[in-house]
Motif scaffolding. Structure first.
Motif, PDB file in Angstrom:
ATOM      1  N   ASP A 185      14.299  13.604  57.185  1.00 35.25           N
ATOM      2  CA  ASP A 185      14.592  14.949  57.710  1.00 35.25           C
ATOM      3  C   ASP A 185      15.226  15.824  56.633  1.00 35.25           C
ATOM      4  O   ASP A 185      16.118  16.630  56.918  1.00 35.25           O
ATOM      5  CB  ASP A 185      15.547  14.876  58.914  1.00 35.25           C
ATOM      6  CG  ASP A 185      15.031  13.971  60.004  1.00 35.25           C
ATOM      7  OD1 ASP A 185      13.801  13.854  60.137  1.00 35.25           O
ATOM      8  OD2 ASP A 185      15.848  13.371  60.731  1.00 35.25           O
ATOM      9  N   ASP A 207      11.546  17.632  56.261  1.00 29.75           N
ATOM     10  CA  ASP A 207      11.615  17.720  57.714  1.00 29.75           C
ATOM     11  C   ASP A 207      10.477  18.544  58.302  1.00 29.75           C
ATOM     12  O   ASP A 207      10.061  19.555  57.750  1.00 29.75           O
ATOM     13  CB  ASP A 207      12.952  18.319  58.144  1.00 29.75           C
ATOM     14  CG  ASP A 207      13.163  18.157  59.639  1.00 29.75           C
ATOM     15  OD1 ASP A 207      13.291  17.000  60.078  1.00 29.75           O
ATOM     16  OD2 ASP A 207      13.162  19.170  60.359  1.00 29.75           O
ATOM     17  N   LYS A 208      10.037  18.106  59.492  1.00 27.64           N
ATOM     18  CA  LYS A 208       8.886  18.763  60.109  1.00 27.64           C
ATOM     19  C   LYS A 208       9.166  20.205  60.502  1.00 27.64           C
ATOM     20  O   LYS A 208       8.243  21.009  60.626  1.00 27.64           O
ATOM     21  CB  LYS A 208       8.366  17.959  61.295  1.00 27.64           C
ATOM     22  CG  LYS A 208       9.346  17.641  62.382  1.00 27.64           C
ATOM     23  CD  LYS A 208       8.608  16.900  63.512  1.00 27.64           C
ATOM     24  CE  LYS A 208       9.563  16.346  64.534  1.00 27.64           C
ATOM     25  NZ  LYS A 208      10.358  15.191  64.032  1.00 27.64           N
ATOM     26  N   GLU A 241       6.763  15.440  56.727  1.00 28.91           N
ATOM     27  CA  GLU A 241       6.716  15.005  58.129  1.00 28.91           C
ATOM     28  C   GLU A 241       6.034  16.058  58.993  1.00 28.91           C
ATOM     29  O   GLU A 241       6.094  17.242  58.670  1.00 28.91           O
ATOM     30  CB  GLU A 241       8.123  14.917  58.715  1.00 28.91           C
ATOM     31  CG  GLU A 241       9.037  13.885  58.180  1.00 28.91           C
ATOM     32  CD  GLU A 241      10.327  13.871  59.009  1.00 28.91           C
ATOM     33  OE1 GLU A 241      10.826  12.784  59.198  1.00 28.91           O
ATOM     34  OE2 GLU A 241      10.820  14.930  59.445  1.00 28.91           O
TER      35      GLU A 241
HETATM   36 MG    MG Z   1      12.517  14.309  61.869  1.00 38.23          MG
END
Ligand code: MG
Ligand code: C2E
Ligand code: MG
Ligand code: MG
Length: 296
Positions: A185, A207-208, A241
């Motif tokens: 993240d 992080d997404k 991600e």
């Molecule tokens: Mg995450």
């Protein structure tokens, strides 16, 4: 019990103790005990989500993600119960140990199918800083010597690491044992760059939340680009991600990100399904139609 909890939470709280709070504490307590029983019966299972090279499609690693099948047929992701489990460090540690053990079994199972791929396990910061953490890791490695090179640990930097110096030492020991370390993240914690400076690591997982809007939001684009530049200078492996659209994979690739994970590649799957996925996997057409910038 509720009285005990109230005392444990501090004397001041006692004044605010209400039936609603009592009810909530009771529910938390029940959930924790239900989870302990479930671990004992080996009910929670690992799902696995592939991390692939976003240029070649080659499988890099599988991330283990815990799922708790419920009596009513639902399957709970961590978001449904972690907030309650996390309150109890010992329980969080038991969860991580359970996951490490299942991951070890999965590595062995995959090897039996001729698949050699590292498995990445999420480690909670509370467990990382636990005095027995290194002993726990050594116990797992002792069961299956040689497994170290197949095990990665992901540390979420958005969960608090109160003692960075200690965390750095512990992660250094993990390195010495042969484990690869990922900062998960990355970018969401208020201390990202501080972590990067103080913690030994091999992999940055972007992080997404930055990845999902990077095509539309120039700020997110700039942040992802900056993280990738820092990673390049520091010779770190990068994994993005939450790639949900093949286009995001292309953007990331052009910015120099090598690996990706997300629904556009595969959702987290049970072990058998992930083996099946691997045999049928082809990168999205879009990735194959457009060669990587570096080769063009
Ligand atoms: Mg995450
Ligand atoms: P994480 O380590 O950042 O894991 C990635 C999360 O993003 C997973 O959620 C995954 O299912 C989800 N995800 C993957 N691809 C996509 C996508 O394309 N779009 C979207 N919207 N989501 C995507 P999950 O499984 O619910 O896990 C949530 C968090 O719980 C994990 O975040 C990790 O911090 C923690 N966690 C999961 N399993 C374990 C475990 O076994 N042990 C520990 N300590 N923590 C765990
Ligand atoms: Mg993770
Ligand atoms: Mg993550």
């Amino acid at each position: 019990l509720a009285l005990y909890e109230a005392k444990r939470l501090g004397k001041n709280l006692y004044r605010f103790f209400t039936p609603a709070l009592e009810e909530r504490l009771l529910n938390q307590y029940r959930l924790q005990h239900e989870f302990i029983a479930a671990l004992r019966e080996h009910i929670p299972v690992l799902y696995f989500q592939p991390q692939v090279d976003i240029t070649t499609g080659h499988l890099r690693s599988l991330e283990a993600l815990l799922r708790w099948p419920r009596a009513d047929g639902q399957i709970w992701a961590p978001g449904a119960y972690f907030p309650v489990i996390e309150q109890d460090t010992d329980l969080m540690r038991r969860l991580d140990l359970y996951v490490l053990d299942q991951a070890r079994a999965a590595i062995r199972h995959l090897a039996g199918e001729g698949i050699r791929v590292p498995i990445a396990v999420n480690i909670h910061s509370r467990h990382l800083l636990h005095p027995d953490f290194l002993k726990d890791i050594q116990t797992v490695l002792k069961e299956d010597p040689g497994i170290a090179s197949s095990l990665e640990i992901e540390i979420t930097e958005s969960s608090e690491l109160p003692d960075l110096a200690l965390a750095g030492e512990i992660l250094g020991e993990c390195h010495a044992l042969g484990l690869a370390i990922a900062l998960d993240d990355f970018g969401t914690g208020y201390a990202s760059l501080n972590y990067l400076q103080k913690l030994p690591c091999d992999i940055l997982k972007i992080d997404k939340s930055f990845v999902s809007d990077m095509g539309e939001d120039p700020r997110d684009f700039a942040i992802v680009s900056g993280i990738l530049t820092a990673a390049r200078v520091l010779h770190l492996t990068t994994v993005a991600e939450g790639i949900e659209q093949p286009e995001q994979g292309l953007l990331l690739r052009d910015l120099g990100c090598q690996y990706g994970q997300g629904y556009a590649i595969s959702k987290p799957l049970p072990l058998d399904a992930v083996v099946h996925w691997l045999h049928g996997w082809r990168p999205p057409d879009l990735w194959r139609r457009r060669p990587a910038a570096a080769d063009a």
